[in-house]
Design an enzyme around this catalytic site. Structure first.
Site, PDB file in Angstrom:
ATOM      1  N   GLY A  26       0.830  -1.215   0.000  1.00  0.00           N
ATOM      2  CA  GLY A  26       0.000   0.000   0.000  1.00  0.00           C
ATOM      3  C   GLY A  26       0.851   1.245   0.000  1.00  0.00           C
ATOM      4  O   GLY A  26       2.059   1.178  -0.262  1.00  0.00           O
ATOM      5  N   ASN A  27       0.247   2.375   0.242  1.00  0.00           N
ATOM      6  CA  ASN A  27       1.000   3.630   0.316  1.00  0.00           C
ATOM      7  C   ASN A  27       0.325   4.569   1.313  1.00  0.00           C
ATOM      8  O   ASN A  27      -0.698   4.239   1.899  1.00  0.00           O
ATOM      9  CB  ASN A  27       1.139   4.263  -1.071  1.00  0.00           C
ATOM     10  CG  ASN A  27      -0.198   4.608  -1.682  1.00  0.00           C
ATOM     11  OD1 ASN A  27      -0.897   5.477  -1.193  1.00  0.00           O
ATOM     12  ND2 ASN A  27      -0.573   3.896  -2.734  1.00  0.00           N
ATOM     13  N   ARG A  28       0.913   5.747   1.475  1.00  0.00           N
ATOM     14  CA  ARG A  28       0.497   6.634   2.566  1.00  0.00           C
ATOM     15  C   ARG A  28      -0.645   7.582   2.195  1.00  0.00           C
ATOM     16  O   ARG A  28      -0.981   8.467   2.975  1.00  0.00           O
ATOM     17  CB  ARG A  28       1.685   7.495   3.000  1.00  0.00           C
ATOM     18  CG  ARG A  28       2.843   6.717   3.553  1.00  0.00           C
ATOM     19  CD  ARG A  28       3.956   7.665   3.939  1.00  0.00           C
ATOM     20  NE  ARG A  28       5.220   6.993   4.088  1.00  0.00           N
ATOM     21  CZ  ARG A  28       5.595   6.316   5.155  1.00  0.00           C
ATOM     22  NH1 ARG A  28       4.779   6.231   6.194  1.00  0.00           N
ATOM     23  NH2 ARG A  28       6.770   5.732   5.206  1.00  0.00           N
TER      24      ARG A  28
END
Ligand code: CTP
Length: 409
Positions: free
Chosen positions: A205-207
């Site tokens: 995932g990412n932020r």
């Protein structure tokens, strides 16, 4: 519509100044940032401390006593709109002639955005040919005149000249800031960061927080658009937005591509994973089994896919770049975006999860504009103004029937 907007509330000296405190409160409650200016005579009717307590900053009162070197130009650059309430006959006269001899008239003269005035005075003054002339000049200059209404005035008089109620000024302000400008538009917005499964528990995932996409969706809905928000993040609580919750890039692609052909605009703010595990494990990976081999494969490029549609909407992309945004110009072209908003996530105030953003806008012809650091809602408002401008300049592919809310299904 008002959330995150920067409003200068200019108060001139009339008994209706007491209502300006309510007006400031309504604006703050609607999520606006408010800075007040008071004329000298306004302070005879309302204490500066009252406005300071409501708005969170001390009102500006004088060119020369102000701590800022140039308060009128600073306020004019800061503001999205100026509301002069109450506007006395003297203040209207200054605004109509451009006589910049106090901070209110100086700030309005230095400002290029929407200005609203809410006149308040005795009937004789309101009906005097000088005031009638001034009002005509102001309306001709594009200044919005709200009211006055008929009612009880200072000193027990009755008649036209009473300032409208704060709620009416707030409504007029919403309209001046673009409410209804997207009436009949069908808009698709993507938001959040996708999650690509490694196993039933873990993901790549990412932020991305989804805040920018949420602000864009809410602003569009408040301006009257029918909005579908395809998101992997927490959506905003807004009755006018249809939310399609997704997790992976594949789910997001399917949801966006299904809706894009009927849409007027697709604003894709989502941080889509570029790669995903090719064979996600059906069972949880165990530490005892040793290091897993993760083979990755590319995800679909959603924005490019929208650009390839036969019936494609106006396309707006977002690029979170770690460093200068020049790469984004190439990205805009290669993905077929009409506009691409790039932000440097390493710059202060522009990273993930914050409520502000500083963007550079790239157009399809390779030109770019740098926008200052603004609250994400203000970026959203400016983005829609920019899209409206862009679409007005584009050849329209045949008139589409205007949609109503019930046409969505
Ligand atoms: N985008 C998309 N589908 C993808 C990746 C990105 O639709 N698989 C969209 C994003 O929603 C955004 C724009 O493309 O509007 C730019 O995203 P970005 O991640 O910066 O583009 P990438 O092509 O992934 O570039 P990079 O290699 O810098 O990550």
């Amino acid at each position: 519509m008002l959330a995150g907007r920067r409003i200068v509330l200019a108060v001139s000296g009339g008994v209706a100044a007491f209502k300006s405190a309510y007006l400031a409160r309504r604006l703050v409650e609607a999520g606006a940032e408010v800075r007040a200016i008071m004329t000298r005579s306004a302070q005879e009717f309302l204490g500066p401390q009252t406005l300071a307590a409501i708005t969170g900053s001390h009102p500006h009162v004088d060119f020369f006593e102000d701590p800022d070197v140039s308060p009128h130009t600073d306020l004019a650059r800061w503001a999205d709109a100026i509301v002069v309430a109450p506007a006395t006959a003297a203040t209207l006269s200054r605004l109509a002639t451009g006589l910049s001899d106090d901070l209110v008239s100086g700030t309005v003269l230095a400002f290029t955005g929407p200005v609203l005035v809410a006149p308040a005075m005795h009937t004789e003054m309101w009906e005097h040919p000088a005031t009638r002339r001034n009002i005509e000049v102001l309306a001709g200059d594009g200044i919005v005149v709200v009211g006055p209404v008929s009612g009880s005035l200072a000193g027990g008089d009755e008649g036209p000249g009473r300032m409208v109620e704060p709620e009416e000024i707030v409504e007029a302000l919403r309209e001046a800031l673009g409410s209804g400008t997207l009436e009949g538009w069908l808009v698709v917005v993507s938001a959040g960061g996708t999650r690509e499964a490694i196993d039933p528990v873990r993901f790549i995932g990412n932020r991305s927080s989804g805040k920018m996409g949420n602000a864009i969706a809410v602003e569009a809905a408040e301006r009257g658009a029918l909005v579908t928000l395809v998101t992997s993040a927490e959506p905003p609580d807004h009755a006018g937005i249809e939310v399609v919750q997704v997790e992976s890039a594949a789910e997001m692609a399917a949801a966006v591509w299904e809706r894009a052909p009927g849409a007027d605009v697709a604003v894709l703010t989502a941080a889509v994973a570029d790669f995903r595990p090719k064979n996600p494990s059906a069972a949880k990976l165990r530490r005892a089994e040793g290091l897993p081999e993760l083979e990755l494969e590319p995800t679909p490029d959603i924005l490019s896919g929208v650009a390839e549609l036969e019936r494609r909407p106006c396309r707006v992309g977002f690029a979170a770049e770690a460093g200068p945004a020049a790469e984004a110009a190439i990205k805009a072209k290669s993905k077929g975006a009409d506009l691409l908003f790039a932000n440097d996530i390493t710059a202060p105030g522009s990273g993930f999860g914050v409520d502000t953003n500083a963007v550079t806008v790239f157009t399809a012809d390779g030109s770019s504009e740098e926008w200052p650091l603004m609250p994400k809602r203000a970026v959203a408002a400016a983005l829609w103004d920019r899209i409206i401008e862009l679409r007005a300049a584009m050849p329209q592919p045949g008139a589409r029937p205007r949609r109503r809310r019930q046409d969505r299904s």
